[in-house]
Write a protein that holds these residues in place. Structure first.
Motif, PDB file in Angstrom:
ATOM      1  N   SER A  98      -5.653   8.826 -11.120  1.00  0.00           N
ATOM      2  CA  SER A  98      -5.836   9.015  -9.691  1.00  0.00           C
ATOM      3  C   SER A  98      -6.700   7.944  -9.059  1.00  0.00           C
ATOM      4  CB  SER A  98      -6.477  10.394  -9.420  1.00  0.00           C
ATOM      5  OG  SER A  98      -7.748  10.469 -10.009  1.00  0.00           O
ATOM      6  N   ALA A  99      -7.201   6.986  -9.838  1.00  0.00           N
ATOM      7  CA  ALA A  99      -8.062   5.947  -9.279  1.00  0.00           C
ATOM      8  C   ALA A  99      -7.272   5.026  -8.380  1.00  0.00           C
ATOM      9  CB  ALA A  99      -8.689   5.127 -10.412  1.00  0.00           C
ATOM     10  N   PRO A 100      -7.898   4.548  -7.266  1.00  0.00           N
ATOM     11  CA  PRO A 100      -7.188   3.649  -6.361  1.00  0.00           C
ATOM     12  C   PRO A 100      -6.763   2.377  -7.083  1.00  0.00           C
ATOM     13  CG  PRO A 100      -9.326   4.328  -5.455  1.00  0.00           C
ATOM     14  CD  PRO A 100      -9.257   4.820  -6.857  1.00  0.00           C
ATOM     15  N   VAL A 101      -5.607   1.831  -6.735  1.00  0.00           N
ATOM     16  CA  VAL A 101      -5.121   0.593  -7.318  1.00  0.00           C
ATOM     17  C   VAL A 101      -5.406  -0.528  -6.347  1.00  0.00           C
ATOM     18  CG1 VAL A 101      -3.097  -0.651  -8.143  1.00  0.00           C
ATOM     19  CG2 VAL A 101      -3.304   1.806  -8.539  1.00  0.00           C
ATOM     20  N   THR A 102      -6.151  -1.518  -6.780  1.00  0.00           N
ATOM     21  CA  THR A 102      -6.455  -2.652  -5.924  1.00  0.00           C
ATOM     22  C   THR A 102      -5.320  -3.648  -5.982  1.00  0.00           C
ATOM     23  OG1 THR A 102      -7.524  -3.875  -7.695  1.00  0.00           O
ATOM     24  CG2 THR A 102      -8.899  -2.369  -6.426  1.00  0.00           C
ATOM     25  N   ALA A 103      -5.375  -4.624  -5.073  1.00  0.00           N
ATOM     26  CA  ALA A 103      -4.314  -5.632  -5.037  1.00  0.00           C
ATOM     27  C   ALA A 103      -4.233  -6.377  -6.355  1.00  0.00           C
ATOM     28  CB  ALA A 103      -4.576  -6.618  -3.895  1.00  0.00           C
ATOM     29  N   GLN A 104      -5.394  -6.613  -6.995  1.00  0.00           N
ATOM     30  CA  GLN A 104      -5.395  -7.334  -8.256  1.00  0.00           C
ATOM     31  C   GLN A 104      -4.779  -6.530  -9.378  1.00  0.00           C
ATOM     32  OE1 GLN A 104      -8.011  -6.961  -6.283  1.00  0.00           O
ATOM     33  NE2 GLN A 104      -8.318  -9.025  -5.482  1.00  0.00           N
ATOM     34  N   GLU A 105      -4.727  -5.206  -9.228  1.00  0.00           N
ATOM     35  CA  GLU A 105      -4.233  -4.349 -10.293  1.00  0.00           C
ATOM     36  C   GLU A 105      -2.734  -4.093 -10.195  1.00  0.00           C
ATOM     37  OE1 GLU A 105      -8.242  -1.667 -10.984  1.00  0.00           O
ATOM     38  OE2 GLU A 105      -6.780  -1.105  -9.469  1.00  0.00           O
ATOM     39  N   GLN A 106      -2.094  -4.587  -9.135  1.00  0.00           N
ATOM     40  CA  GLN A 106      -0.657  -4.376  -9.017  1.00  0.00           C
ATOM     41  C   GLN A 106       0.061  -5.111 -10.141  1.00  0.00           C
ATOM     42  OE1 GLN A 106       1.082  -2.556  -7.154  1.00  0.00           O
ATOM     43  NE2 GLN A 106      -0.261  -1.920  -5.489  1.00  0.00           N
ATOM     44  N   PRO A 107       1.068  -4.503 -10.792  1.00  0.00           N
ATOM     45  CA  PRO A 107       1.796  -5.162 -11.869  1.00  0.00           C
ATOM     46  C   PRO A 107       2.405  -6.482 -11.401  1.00  0.00           C
ATOM     47  CG  PRO A 107       2.363  -2.835 -11.750  1.00  0.00           C
ATOM     48  CD  PRO A 107       1.554  -3.145 -10.533  1.00  0.00           C
ATOM     49  N   ALA A 108       2.276  -7.505 -12.210  1.00  0.00           N
ATOM     50  CA  ALA A 108       2.805  -8.816 -11.855  1.00  0.00           C
ATOM     51  C   ALA A 108       4.310  -8.758 -11.708  1.00  0.00           C
ATOM     52  CB  ALA A 108       2.428  -9.833 -12.933  1.00  0.00           C
ATOM     53  N   GLY A 109       4.802  -9.460 -10.683  1.00  0.00           N
ATOM     54  CA  GLY A 109       6.240  -9.566 -10.506  1.00  0.00           C
ATOM     55  C   GLY A 109       6.899  -8.338  -9.918  1.00  0.00           C
ATOM     56  N   ARG A 110       6.086  -7.307  -9.557  1.00  0.00           N
ATOM     57  CA  ARG A 110       6.654  -6.096  -8.967  1.00  0.00           C
ATOM     58  C   ARG A 110       6.017  -5.874  -7.616  1.00  0.00           C
ATOM     59  NH1 ARG A 110       6.351  -1.071 -12.765  1.00  0.00           N
ATOM     60  NH2 ARG A 110       7.398  -0.219 -10.970  1.00  0.00           N
ATOM     61  N   PRO A 111       6.671  -6.248  -6.521  1.00  0.00           N
ATOM     62  CA  PRO A 111       6.081  -6.069  -5.202  1.00  0.00           C
ATOM     63  C   PRO A 111       5.865  -4.602  -4.903  1.00  0.00           C
ATOM     64  CG  PRO A 111       8.417  -6.596  -5.037  1.00  0.00           C
ATOM     65  CD  PRO A 111       8.028  -6.778  -6.482  1.00  0.00           C
ATOM     66  N   ALA A 112       4.767  -4.318  -4.197  1.00  0.00           N
ATOM     67  CA  ALA A 112       4.466  -2.932  -3.853  1.00  0.00           C
ATOM     68  C   ALA A 112       5.526  -2.395  -2.908  1.00  0.00           C
ATOM     69  CB  ALA A 112       3.090  -2.851  -3.184  1.00  0.00           C
ATOM     70  N   LEU A 113       5.929  -1.158  -3.112  1.00  0.00           N
ATOM     71  CA  LEU A 113       6.913  -0.541  -2.235  1.00  0.00           C
ATOM     72  C   LEU A 113       6.251  -0.158  -0.927  1.00  0.00           C
ATOM     73  CD1 LEU A 113       8.616   1.814  -4.799  1.00  0.00           C
ATOM     74  CD2 LEU A 113       9.636  -0.195  -3.744  1.00  0.00           C
ATOM     75  N   HIS A 158       3.698   8.062  -5.716  1.00  0.00           N
ATOM     76  CA  HIS A 158       3.571   7.761  -4.293  1.00  0.00           C
ATOM     77  C   HIS A 158       2.608   8.726  -3.609  1.00  0.00           C
ATOM     78  CE1 HIS A 158       6.511   4.534  -3.708  1.00  0.00           C
ATOM     79  NE2 HIS A 158       7.163   5.086  -4.707  1.00  0.00           N
ATOM     80  N   ILE A 159       2.675   9.984  -3.987  1.00  0.00           N
ATOM     81  CA  ILE A 159       1.756  10.967  -3.409  1.00  0.00           C
ATOM     82  C   ILE A 159       0.319  10.616  -3.765  1.00  0.00           C
ATOM     83  CG2 ILE A 159       1.008  13.378  -3.494  1.00  0.00           C
ATOM     84  CD1 ILE A 159       3.966  14.143  -3.874  1.00  0.00           C
ATOM     85  N   LEU A 160       0.080  10.286  -5.034  1.00  0.00           N
ATOM     86  CA  LEU A 160      -1.271   9.936  -5.465  1.00  0.00           C
ATOM     87  C   LEU A 160      -1.802   8.724  -4.715  1.00  0.00           C
ATOM     88  CD1 LEU A 160      -1.105  10.496  -9.327  1.00  0.00           C
ATOM     89  CD2 LEU A 160      -2.468  11.785  -7.668  1.00  0.00           C
TER      90      LEU A 160
END
Length: 218
Positions: A18-33, A85-87
């Protein structure tokens, strides 16, 4: 001791999930929906809402739709996708300061510095009392620190703000089992499964405790 260790591990994993995901933590090569979109072809969760509604009302409508879709999910993969997505929505505080405190509290929890984590989360709930996830994080830390009464009080605050917070319900069930209130725990786990039907570990625990209760009453 083994049971307690498993409980602590389960709660710790819930924190990470449930921890917030920062921009740096986004998986590489997968744009955020974009907000409110589930990554399933042709399946949009953010269908247009009447323009006369406020931004908060539109956000709440989208969240309600996601919870409805989660309850109706027919596969675990789809349920997990919607739950993610809800989280992400529930962990957005709308405040840079609160987000910073939440991220620092996550680090403190990983370091098992529960005193520091509680200090940080005290600040979160003071600054943003309507932010359910702040109360949920503090409930988790209070549990890890052995403060069961305070943890339950924080969970009550979470559920007052978001009754469908399945993580808070699962956490409450863990505490109830620890307090040997298995019948009540079964009820709470059943409610969590009505919201998110693919919590497999919770379902297994619910069924096991239900069998124990039914056996003792036979």
């Amino acid at each position: 001791m083994i049971i307690k260790a498993r409980v602590v591990l389960a709660v710790a994993l819930a924190i990470c999930a449930s921890a917030p995901v920062t921009a740096q933590e986004q998986p590489a090569g997968r744009p955020a929906l974009p907000d409110g979109i589930v990554s399933q072809k042709g399946d949009r969760m953010d269908r247009p809402v009447h323009r006369s509604t406020t931004a908060d009302e539109r956000r709440q409508t989208r969240l309600d739709r996601m919870f409805d879709e989660l309850a109706k999910a027919t596969t675990k993969e789809r349920a997990d996708r919607i739950a993610g997505h809800i989280l992400r929505r529930m962990t957005r505080s709308g405040s840079d300061t609160v987000d910073l405190l939440m991220n620092r509290s996550a680090v403190a929890i990983q370091n098992k510095d529960y005193g520091l984590a509680l200090d940080l989360l005290d600040g979160v709930v003071r600054l943003k009392p309507d932010f359910a996830e702040g109360w949920n994080r503090r409930a988790t830390v209070n549990f890890l620190a052995g403060n069961y009464g305070r943890s339950i009080a924080d969970i009550e605050q979470v559920l007052k703000r978001e009754p469908r917070h399945w993580g808070a319900l699962v956490g409450l069930s863990v505490i109830l089992v620890s307090l040997d209130q298995k019948a009540r725990a079964v009820e709470v786990m059943t409610r969590a499964l009505e919201i998110h039907p693919y919590l497999d570990d919770t379902r297994d625990r619910r069924d096991r405790f239900k069998m124990e209760i039914d056996g003792s009453e036979a």
